[in-house]
Scaffold this motif. Structure first.
Motif, PDB file in Angstrom:
ATOM      1  N   VAL A  17       0.880  -1.170   0.000  1.00  0.00           N
ATOM      2  CA  VAL A  17       0.000   0.000   0.000  1.00  0.00           C
ATOM      3  C   VAL A  17       0.915   1.216   0.000  1.00  0.00           C
ATOM      4  CG1 VAL A  17      -1.900   1.190   1.135  1.00  0.00           C
ATOM      5  CG2 VAL A  17      -1.719  -1.318   1.304  1.00  0.00           C
ATOM      6  N   TRP A  18       0.759   2.055  -1.004  1.00  0.00           N
ATOM      7  CA  TRP A  18       1.692   3.147  -1.255  1.00  0.00           C
ATOM      8  C   TRP A  18       0.933   4.371  -1.767  1.00  0.00           C
ATOM      9  CZ3 TRP A  18       2.727   5.211  -6.200  1.00  0.00           C
ATOM     10  CH2 TRP A  18       1.974   4.631  -7.223  1.00  0.00           C
ATOM     11  N   ALA A  19       1.657   5.464  -2.007  1.00  0.00           N
ATOM     12  CA  ALA A  19       1.090   6.671  -2.624  1.00  0.00           C
ATOM     13  C   ALA A  19       2.163   7.310  -3.497  1.00  0.00           C
ATOM     14  CB  ALA A  19       0.615   7.662  -1.562  1.00  0.00           C
ATOM     15  N   GLN A  78       8.334   5.478  -2.983  1.00  0.00           N
ATOM     16  CA  GLN A  78       9.065   5.510  -4.257  1.00  0.00           C
ATOM     17  C   GLN A  78      10.392   4.764  -4.135  1.00  0.00           C
ATOM     18  OE1 GLN A  78       7.712   6.574  -7.064  1.00  0.00           O
ATOM     19  NE2 GLN A  78       5.883   7.181  -5.936  1.00  0.00           N
ATOM     20  N   ALA A  79      11.057   4.914  -2.985  1.00  0.00           N
ATOM     21  CA  ALA A  79      12.329   4.233  -2.772  1.00  0.00           C
ATOM     22  C   ALA A  79      12.135   2.717  -2.654  1.00  0.00           C
ATOM     23  CB  ALA A  79      13.014   4.775  -1.516  1.00  0.00           C
ATOM     24  N   MET A  80      11.004   2.295  -2.104  1.00  0.00           N
ATOM     25  CA  MET A  80      10.772   0.868  -1.920  1.00  0.00           C
ATOM     26  C   MET A  80      10.241   0.195  -3.186  1.00  0.00           C
ATOM     27  SD  MET A  80       8.981  -1.165   1.219  1.00  0.00           S
ATOM     28  CE  MET A  80       7.302  -1.350   0.692  1.00  0.00           C
ATOM     29  N   ALA A  81       9.693   0.945  -4.121  1.00  0.00           N
ATOM     30  CA  ALA A  81       9.076   0.351  -5.321  1.00  0.00           C
ATOM     31  C   ALA A  81      10.016  -0.605  -6.057  1.00  0.00           C
ATOM     32  CB  ALA A  81       8.554   1.442  -6.245  1.00  0.00           C
ATOM     33  N   PRO A  82      11.258  -0.235  -6.358  1.00  0.00           N
ATOM     34  CA  PRO A  82      12.128  -1.197  -7.054  1.00  0.00           C
ATOM     35  C   PRO A  82      12.499  -2.395  -6.179  1.00  0.00           C
ATOM     36  CG  PRO A  82      13.313   0.859  -6.638  1.00  0.00           C
ATOM     37  CD  PRO A  82      11.890   1.084  -6.233  1.00  0.00           C
ATOM     38  N   GLN A  83      12.542  -2.208  -4.877  1.00  0.00           N
ATOM     39  CA  GLN A  83      12.816  -3.317  -3.963  1.00  0.00           C
ATOM     40  C   GLN A  83      11.659  -4.315  -3.952  1.00  0.00           C
ATOM     41  OE1 GLN A  83      15.868  -3.578  -2.471  1.00  0.00           O
ATOM     42  NE2 GLN A  83      16.295  -1.775  -3.712  1.00  0.00           N
ATOM     43  N   PHE A  84      10.447  -3.782  -3.949  1.00  0.00           N
ATOM     44  CA  PHE A  84       9.256  -4.632  -3.991  1.00  0.00           C
ATOM     45  C   PHE A  84       9.194  -5.381  -5.322  1.00  0.00           C
ATOM     46  CE2 PHE A  84       4.564  -5.289  -4.301  1.00  0.00           C
ATOM     47  CZ  PHE A  84       4.390  -6.014  -3.129  1.00  0.00           C
ATOM     48  N   ALA A  85       9.517  -4.685  -6.404  1.00  0.00           N
ATOM     49  CA  ALA A  85       9.527  -5.321  -7.727  1.00  0.00           C
ATOM     50  C   ALA A  85      10.552  -6.451  -7.781  1.00  0.00           C
ATOM     51  CB  ALA A  85       9.807  -4.282  -8.809  1.00  0.00           C
ATOM     52  N   ALA A  86      11.721  -6.239  -7.219  1.00  0.00           N
ATOM     53  CA  ALA A  86      12.758  -7.276  -7.208  1.00  0.00           C
ATOM     54  C   ALA A  86      12.316  -8.482  -6.377  1.00  0.00           C
ATOM     55  CB  ALA A  86      14.066  -6.707  -6.677  1.00  0.00           C
ATOM     56  N   SER A  87      11.511  -8.251  -5.377  1.00  0.00           N
ATOM     57  CA  SER A  87      11.023  -9.333  -4.528  1.00  0.00           C
ATOM     58  C   SER A  87      10.113 -10.289  -5.280  1.00  0.00           C
ATOM     59  CB  SER A  87      10.274  -8.761  -3.320  1.00  0.00           C
ATOM     60  OG  SER A  87      11.116  -7.940  -2.561  1.00  0.00           O
ATOM     61  N   ALA A  88       9.412  -9.785  -6.280  1.00  0.00           N
ATOM     62  CA  ALA A  88       8.485 -10.635  -7.034  1.00  0.00           C
ATOM     63  C   ALA A  88       9.219 -11.802  -7.685  1.00  0.00           C
ATOM     64  CB  ALA A  88       7.737  -9.819  -8.086  1.00  0.00           C
ATOM     65  N   VAL A 101       3.934 -16.559  -3.892  1.00  0.00           N
ATOM     66  CA  VAL A 101       3.338 -15.318  -3.398  1.00  0.00           C
ATOM     67  C   VAL A 101       3.024 -14.414  -4.592  1.00  0.00           C
ATOM     68  CG1 VAL A 101       3.668 -13.297  -1.897  1.00  0.00           C
ATOM     69  CG2 VAL A 101       4.762 -15.479  -1.305  1.00  0.00           C
ATOM     70  N   ARG A 102       1.799 -13.920  -4.633  1.00  0.00           N
ATOM     71  CA  ARG A 102       1.389 -12.933  -5.642  1.00  0.00           C
ATOM     72  C   ARG A 102       1.651 -11.555  -5.054  1.00  0.00           C
ATOM     73  NH1 ARG A 102       0.449 -12.893 -10.294  1.00  0.00           N
ATOM     74  NH2 ARG A 102      -1.433 -14.082 -10.495  1.00  0.00           N
ATOM     75  N   LEU A 103       2.388 -10.693  -5.769  1.00  0.00           N
ATOM     76  CA  LEU A 103       2.690  -9.345  -5.294  1.00  0.00           C
ATOM     77  C   LEU A 103       1.811  -8.328  -6.011  1.00  0.00           C
ATOM     78  CD1 LEU A 103       5.318 -11.061  -4.613  1.00  0.00           C
ATOM     79  CD2 LEU A 103       6.397  -8.853  -4.382  1.00  0.00           C
ATOM     80  N   LEU A 104       1.143  -7.500  -5.207  1.00  0.00           N
ATOM     81  CA  LEU A 104       0.221  -6.492  -5.721  1.00  0.00           C
ATOM     82  C   LEU A 104       0.563  -5.136  -5.131  1.00  0.00           C
ATOM     83  CD1 LEU A 104      -3.105  -8.482  -5.157  1.00  0.00           C
ATOM     84  CD2 LEU A 104      -1.761  -8.356  -7.268  1.00  0.00           C
ATOM     85  N   LYS A 105       0.215  -4.079  -5.861  1.00  0.00           N
ATOM     86  CA  LYS A 105       0.413  -2.710  -5.394  1.00  0.00           C
ATOM     87  C   LYS A 105      -0.938  -2.005  -5.382  1.00  0.00           C
ATOM     88  CE  LYS A 105       4.061  -0.365  -6.511  1.00  0.00           C
ATOM     89  NZ  LYS A 105       4.768  -0.226  -5.235  1.00  0.00           N
ATOM     90  N   LEU A 106      -1.246  -1.364  -4.258  1.00  0.00           N
ATOM     91  CA  LEU A 106      -2.495  -0.626  -4.098  1.00  0.00           C
ATOM     92  C   LEU A 106      -2.170   0.824  -3.788  1.00  0.00           C
ATOM     93  CD1 LEU A 106      -5.671  -0.832  -3.758  1.00  0.00           C
ATOM     94  CD2 LEU A 106      -5.177  -0.936  -1.306  1.00  0.00           C
ATOM     95  N   ASP A 107      -2.567   1.731  -4.662  1.00  0.00           N
ATOM     96  CA  ASP A 107      -2.354   3.169  -4.490  1.00  0.00           C
ATOM     97  C   ASP A 107      -3.383   3.690  -3.485  1.00  0.00           C
ATOM     98  OD1 ASP A 107      -2.321   5.962  -4.681  1.00  0.00           O
ATOM     99  OD2 ASP A 107      -2.159   5.975  -6.864  1.00  0.00           O
TER     100      ASP A 107
END
Length: 155
Positions: free
Chosen positions: A62-64, A71-81, A88-94
């Motif tokens: 959950v982000w904005a 914003q800093a964590m977005a590439p880290q979360f993407a790499a985790s996928a 695990v299914r990775l999803l992003k909720l604005d």
């Protein structure tokens, strides 16, 4: 048997245990069920993933858009996928676009990760994390759930 929700059309897809879920495609729209990256979802899509995913976990960031740590964590979360799929299914909720969903999830600060197993929250953590931390936290939370639900003879 796993049941995985398609990130493109939200159809629930059953995947037999003997089939490699990483290569599975949607029975309705034929898009790949896994792409090695997180998918943006709205409230309805998130609810579909929570309600229909079985045999795999769902991890939601959950982000904005205005949030620096998000914003800093977005590439880290993407790499985790790439490290967590297909278990695990990775999803992003604005949270700006879906404030009601964020409120229903009890989000008080962002970024917040919420881990679901069979529709239930099994972990929640706020704050900036590296890919290694995301993967370790997710695996530890799932191991705790697995240990609690294992038959007595397996403990």
């Amino acid at each position: 048997m796993r049941q995985i929700v398609c990130p493109a059309c939200s159809a629930a897809n059953r995947i037999p245990d003997e089939k490699n879920p990483s290569s599975a495609g949607c029975g309705r729209c034929h898009e790949p069920l896994f792409a090695g990256r997180p998918f943006e979802v709205n409230r309805a899509q998130l609810n579909a993933h929570r309600a229909s995913t079985r045999g795999a976990a769902v991890l939601v960031d959950v982000w904005a858009p205005w949030c620096g740590p998000c914003q800093a964590m977005a590439p880290q979360f993407a790499a985790s996928a790439a490290l967590l799929e297909p278990d695990v299914r990775l999803l992003k909720l604005d949270s700006d676009a879906e404030p009601q969903a964020a409120s229903e999830l009890g989000v008080r600060g962002i970024p917040t990760l919420i881990l679901f197993q069979d529709g239930a929250v099994v972990g929640q953590r706020s704050g900036l994390m590296s890919s290694d931390q995301i993967v370790a936290w997710t695996r530890q939370a799932l191991a705790r759930v697995s240990a609690r639900t294992a038959p007595e003879s397996e403990r």
